[in-house]
Design a protein around this motif. Structure first.
Motif, PDB file in Angstrom:
ATOM      1  N   ALA A   7       0.848  -1.191   0.000  1.00 31.14           N
ATOM      2  CA  ALA A   7       0.000   0.000   0.000  1.00 31.14           C
ATOM      3  C   ALA A   7       0.881   1.237   0.000  1.00 31.14           C
ATOM      4  O   ALA A   7       1.801   1.348   0.815  1.00 31.14           O
ATOM      5  N   HIS A   8       0.611   2.115  -0.945  1.00 33.29           N
ATOM      6  CA  HIS A   8       1.264   3.426  -0.988  1.00 33.29           C
ATOM      7  C   HIS A   8       0.243   4.412  -0.445  1.00 33.29           C
ATOM      8  O   HIS A   8      -0.762   4.701  -1.101  1.00 33.29           O
ATOM      9  N   ARG A  10      -0.793   8.006   0.584  1.00 35.44           N
ATOM     10  CA  ARG A  10      -0.429   9.393   0.325  1.00 35.44           C
ATOM     11  C   ARG A  10      -1.111  10.303   1.351  1.00 35.44           C
ATOM     12  O   ARG A  10      -2.297  10.163   1.600  1.00 35.44           O
ATOM     13  N   THR A  82      -9.977   4.391   4.147  1.00 33.95           N
ATOM     14  CA  THR A  82     -10.187   5.010   2.835  1.00 33.95           C
ATOM     15  C   THR A  82     -10.884   6.370   2.922  1.00 33.95           C
ATOM     16  O   THR A  82     -10.737   7.179   2.017  1.00 33.95           O
ATOM     17  N   GLU A  86      -5.736   8.733   1.036  1.00 32.61           N
ATOM     18  CA  GLU A  86      -5.691   8.324  -0.369  1.00 32.61           C
ATOM     19  C   GLU A  86      -4.592   7.289  -0.500  1.00 32.61           C
ATOM     20  O   GLU A  86      -3.482   7.461   0.028  1.00 32.61           O
ATOM     21  N   ALA A  87      -4.886   6.180  -1.200  1.00 28.56           N
ATOM     22  CA  ALA A  87      -3.900   5.102  -1.288  1.00 28.56           C
ATOM     23  C   ALA A  87      -4.049   4.317  -2.576  1.00 28.56           C
ATOM     24  O   ALA A  87      -5.101   4.341  -3.221  1.00 28.56           O
ATOM     25  N   SER A  88      -2.987   3.619  -2.914  1.00 29.08           N
ATOM     26  CA  SER A  88      -3.010   2.581  -3.945  1.00 29.08           C
ATOM     27  C   SER A  88      -2.594   1.299  -3.249  1.00 29.08           C
ATOM     28  O   SER A  88      -1.679   1.316  -2.417  1.00 29.08           O
ATOM     29  N   LEU A  89      -3.259   0.188  -3.569  1.00 29.20           N
ATOM     30  CA  LEU A  89      -2.905  -1.088  -2.969  1.00 29.20           C
ATOM     31  C   LEU A  89      -2.820  -2.131  -4.066  1.00 29.20           C
ATOM     32  O   LEU A  89      -3.720  -2.219  -4.903  1.00 29.20           O
ATOM     33  N   ILE A  90      -1.729  -2.880  -4.070  1.00 33.01           N
ATOM     34  CA  ILE A  90      -1.559  -3.941  -5.052  1.00 33.01           C
ATOM     35  C   ILE A  90      -1.236  -5.241  -4.318  1.00 33.01           C
ATOM     36  O   ILE A  90      -0.671  -5.225  -3.219  1.00 33.01           O
TER      37      ILE A  90
END
Length: 114
Positions: A7-8, A10, A82, A86-90
């Motif tokens: 998870a990035h 921000r 959430t 704000e995040a990106s998860l892969i």
């Protein structure tokens, strides 16, 4: 083969929802063999940009990683994060023991010749 969730995050900000999320997330990981490998260290950016923070979770395999993310227990607490971060998860597979990038290069060369 182990799998990971990265998870990035921000602009993470601590508030009551985030504290509750942190207090409850471990219980959602345990049934799936998940564990924190990295949790919010200060990162040293060597290439590109990386605003924010980093979290890496490890699971026994991709099936367990998906099981955790899709579980009702995790989905119940997910909005606590959430709504505020704000995040990106892969989710991705790791490499097995003895992985050799030279063998990968050889296989790629062989494909390029064909």
């Amino acid at each position: 083969m182990p799998a990971f969730a990265l998870a990035h995050l921000r602009d993470p900000q601590v508030n009551e929802d985030i504290l509750t999320y942190l207090e409850r997330i471990q219980a959602t990981l345990e049934p799936f063999g998940g564990r924190f490998v990295v949790h919010g260290p200060e990162v040293e950016v060597r290439e590109g940009e990386w605003p924010g923070s980093l979290v890496i979770l490890e699971f026994p395999d991709r099936e367990q990683a998906h099981g955790w993310y899709d579980s009702p227990e995790y989905q119940e607490i997910l909005p606590l994060r959430t709504r505020h971060i704000e995040a990106s998860l892969i989710i991705f597979d790791g490499v097995g023991p003895g992985y050799d990038p030279g063998q990968t290069a050889s296989a790629l060369r062989a494909q390029a010749v064909d």
